[in-house]
Enzyme design. Structure first.
Site, short mmCIF file in Angstrom:
data_model
loop_
_atom_site.label_atom_id
_atom_site.label_comp_id
_atom_site.label_asym_id
_atom_site.label_seq_id
_atom_site.Cartn_x
_atom_site.Cartn_y
_atom_site.Cartn_z
N GLY A 132 0.84 -1.20 0.00
CA GLY A 132 0.00 0.00 0.00
C GLY A 132 0.87 1.24 0.00
O GLY A 132 1.97 1.25 0.55
N CYS A 133 0.36 2.31 -0.61
CA CYS A 133 1.19 3.51 -0.75
C CYS A 133 1.53 4.13 0.60
O CYS A 133 2.67 4.51 0.86
CB CYS A 133 0.49 4.53 -1.65
SG CYS A 133 -1.22 4.89 -1.19
N TYR A 134 0.54 4.20 1.50
CA TYR A 134 0.83 4.74 2.83
C TYR A 134 1.84 3.86 3.57
O TYR A 134 2.72 4.36 4.28
CB TYR A 134 -0.45 4.83 3.67
CG TYR A 134 -1.34 5.99 3.36
CD1 TYR A 134 -0.88 7.30 3.50
CD2 TYR A 134 -2.66 5.80 2.98
CE1 TYR A 134 -1.72 8.38 3.25
CE2 TYR A 134 -3.51 6.87 2.73
CZ TYR A 134 -3.03 8.16 2.87
OH TYR A 134 -3.87 9.23 2.63
#
Lengths: 342, 342, 342, 342
Positions: free
Chosen positions: D146-148
């Site tokens: 995931g990007c976060y």
């Protein structure tokens, strides 16, 4: 009608003061000064204010019978101008940072500036009505709070006695629009190309509003920085014009119930004309306060209830500057506290 | 490999040149200069370019064996630097405005600057490959076009003979992102607070790209300003970083059919590697060209067919500056015209 | 106090109407309707309006004794609702497009909608006070103008007799913020990713405000579309929230002097409370009107004086919608024309 | 050349994959699918990709001999599609969230989705090369992070053994551009009017990337959530298109020296091709990584040295999605890890 002057009226806070005062039912604007626009009509320099029938004067021009003056000038200028205004018998609301911190060495450390107006400082009242409402009406000099300090404090003060139970210092992660960082100054960091589609932190651990937050928190709550650790505060620059969003992280020794938190914050909001608490499940966002003097607050708990996030939003030019200053004026001159602001 | 230097490499066009050259299969970057960053590694000053292993030098440093130099410096600096570079035997692609206009009095009127490099000017070739492709390979000095001129010309040139039938001068209503207006310069008009949530026209009827458009249009088409009137051009400032949108208004003596227009523009697009014509019913928008060397064009007729709107979009830093400059380099050194650009 | 209802109060224009009316000294807001928020308190749905003590009702709820109603609903809904309101004896200010064009076939062509309220249409007065000020006070139904039409017309109307001397139709290149294009609608073209850092034209030669501009221009000036050609109008979408900038290109048969133009526009501005003409050398920009009911105009001539650019700026939600609607209300109910708006 | 298909190629991550793959020296793009654009040429739907000579197919079309597939489809679709691809012998890099968490009940709690592909999940390798570089080359199924999670982990992993000394859980205050929140979805919260000039937190304490951060941190460091408390993570929505800024607050049991921190982070950056550590006194900002696969990190200590702020920036569509996915492809097929990305 209270006769009012604005010194430094062509900066962002000054223009906002003109806007609010020109619609305020109890205020008559009698003088506006600006070094840069001296001699120009307000409406010529700023067509959006063309209904304001005044001409900018130099800062040292006569104040045309004003009873009160707002000062929206740089820190050093405030140090130089305020004592003379007090001497002339004016009551002053100063929007700079130089009359906020009682601890002079601390001031000099954070502001990189020598304090040359000690007498004025001693009589200054910190102009956050939510804490110092009783003292403001009699004040000759009110130090209007820093915008970040207001956003952080209105999210922390409702905790009251609960602050004693924090096992870590509050972490305040604040994000401000460009106007909060001195938007009209010729500073490369506020160029469109530097701000737009960008985001950054600045002055990490060194921002001058940090000691302000601690001073007021210590005045109003049992929070003890020596035992619980100094407040952690990080300002960031948002690619928008206005608004400060503060995400405040609280870690308690044991769970705090939803009802305890909503009671504490709800009581605070109930007695404060410019504080709005959102119901459970709602989230504060900047658009809720744009152009208003309000602070909107939302509360968020983790599963255990020992970790909470408090989110607060203000318009940095209104509740964070000009609006709050007018709220102080209202208190000082016996007007309705919300006059001109609701 | 062509050895290339960039003089003025830390401005917006210069940084874009570094970006393109560092990925270009036929280019070796041997020197980058910057008055401001001289002595700093590129990656230190601009972490996003940390893979470029060069250090900024002062403008007058040796060019490390470069065969060609891009100049991305202010107009006056170009006037001073270019003659010396030519003397040293370098081939030069100049991104300033000083070698574009053949008519010196016209230049001096629009640029408020005396032309002190007449010999260089005489040999300069205007670097719009879509018109001067045959002359660029042999040129020692190429004057890279203005960004607005490129956006306007690529929308007008495909008209060819049809320009003779215009009964009013073309009206070019152009809107540029901030980088097209010198985004890193300390100019109050490019502050975030001045640009964001704002829009304005500037230099109405006086912008220096106007004579550039007329000169090239006269070279390439039967358009006659004396008979048909001078081109009308208005630049505006968009609150975005990159891109120029040109809305071009054409009024013909009698209806021009859809097929005639799509044939004229389609033929042009078919032979140009960086011109894309949208099908009927589609509209150009800036997002279609961001970061590319393309010009996308859409065509729109009124009911009568006598009035047309041509919309063109380019990225002002690529087709409007650095990308087009590399296209010229490719032509000058016998590389594939699209090398490093597709 | 005039008792007022707002039908469709939770859209962008509706919210702006709430904002203005809640501060208007002569207006009492008695009902606000919204299909989506029916049953919710205004301040719950929109915390920034928490001082408005009303609850949204469904559109068909009783209007609580209102004398006047603002309608800010889609075109089809206005067609259905207005006749009933008139029958109930309310006076109506309609912000949709359906009562603006007298020519029904033209309406149906541009709106792709059948007109089912012919009687109401016949009595509707076009609500541009700058032209129809004499007829508005007696009107039962006022059709508030389109935002683009207002921006264009206020730049053209001051020409008066000079319109007869135009040798080409006026070209109006208009740029609007997203709120002018229906910002809260679930429309992919108004997503942040589609608008931000982008710019585009839309509805080229087909926008429904075009016939509105022509109808009013024909009413108020000698402009003759048959002889001089139909108005050319291109709307574009700006990546900002509010504001319409219109760049208007005028081509006269022979030079028009600066003094003639400033006299024509200056006279117009002098008699209009919401029109501001900038002095020679100044340029209109959107920031000059944000949040106000003003239209600011600047004038620009080429060297010959035969080509002029007129730039106008308005806030599309205020002078382009809610503010102008309140100006109409003021005229209809004998209040000061500027009440609640200055 | 590795033959590659992209399933879900017309979303934001999919388009970024097309962009990177079409310039990658070791990749041949053989199929791109899109439910919405099936049948259209890539360049017709997206003129900025007009040099990509492929036509979108439906998701279930034959994959034209691809050896590897990127999946950039919604979570449920990934669950349904992946097992079949593995069966056909393809190697898969999945950009959804469904193959990241080993703990199925935890997955189902955070994703509100039943896991129906247990076998595939068991063999999935978490695709963060900075931790799992040894296992990725042999993987048939890689779950791209995931990007976060990537932004947070790259700021925490360099701590290594130092994580044992944290006396409070790390607080991760993350701010993402709109593309990280699914920018092309018809979601009212991503309308321009809802995002622009606004800022808000969302999914406070409930975001599905939280358990991902904890799982990887537990794999790679001695951090013990049971003893030290679960990671605190708050995502916010920035009014920009791209980029994630993570402000990470660390509180140690006793001071950590500058040299200890810069050594830990410097060693990490030295061995990682896409991690850049800024020197003391510099601050990370989003513009440093726009369009790149880099993560830039800056470190900030308070006076005591017991409190640190780590700031990390990534481009959510590159290192946070498509770029990192290509980095995984490079590892899986024995190419240079940085191929197509530097």
């Amino acid at each position: 009608m209270t006769q009012v002057a604005i010194i430094g009226a062509a900066g962002l806070s000054g223009l906002e003061l003109i806007r609010i005062c020109s619609r305020h039912p109890g205020v008559e604007l009698v003088a506006v000064s600006s070094a840069r626009y001296a001699g120009q009509a307000v409406g010529e320099a700023f067509p959006e204010l063309s209904r304001v029938d005044l001409t900018f004067t130099p800062h040292d021009a006569a104040l045309n019978g004003a009873q009160a003056a707002f000062l929206a000038v740089p820190n050093q200028a405030s140090l130089e101008i305020v004592p003379g205004l007090l001497e002339q018998g004016l009551r002053v609301i100063d929007l700079s940072g130089v009359f906020r911190l009682r601890d002079v060495p601390r001031f000099e450390k954070f502001y990189h500036l020598q304090h040359t107006a000690a007498a004025a400082l001693r009589e200054a009242v910190f102009g956050l009505p939510e804490v110092y409402r009783e003292r403001i009406p009699a004040a000759r000099l009110v130090a209007n709070p820093g915008c970040y300090a207001t956003g952080a404090l209105l999210g922390l003060l409702p905790l009251g006695e609960l602050t004693a139970r924090l096992t870590a210092p509050p972490v305040i992660d604040a994000k401000s629009g460009v106007s909060g960082a001195g938007g009209r100054v010729e500073d490369e960091s506020t160029l469109f190309m530097a701000v737009s589609e960008n985001f950054k932190a600045y002055k990490v651990f060194t921002h001058q509003h940090t000691p302000e937050i601690e001073q007021v928190l210590a005045d109003a709550t049992p929070y003890d920085p020596a035992r619980q650790g100094p407040v952690v505060f990080t300002p960031h620059l948002l690619p928008i014009a206005r608004g400060i969003f503060s995400t405040i992280y609280l870690r308690f020794d044991r769970p705090v119930s939803r009802s305890a938190m909503w009671t504490a914050y709800g009581d605070f909001a109930a007695r404060e004309p410019f504080v709005i608490l959102l119901p459970d499940g709602h989230s504060a966002e900047l658009s809720m306060v744009r152009g208003t003097n309000d602070c909107v607050i939302s509360l968020h708990a983790d599963e255990t209830g020992a970790n909470w996030v408090v989110a607060t939003v203000i318009d940095n030019l209104v509740k964070g500057a000009a609006g709050n200053a007018v709220q102080n004026l209202n208190l000082m001159f016996g007007m309705e506290e919300t006059a001109g602001l609701a």
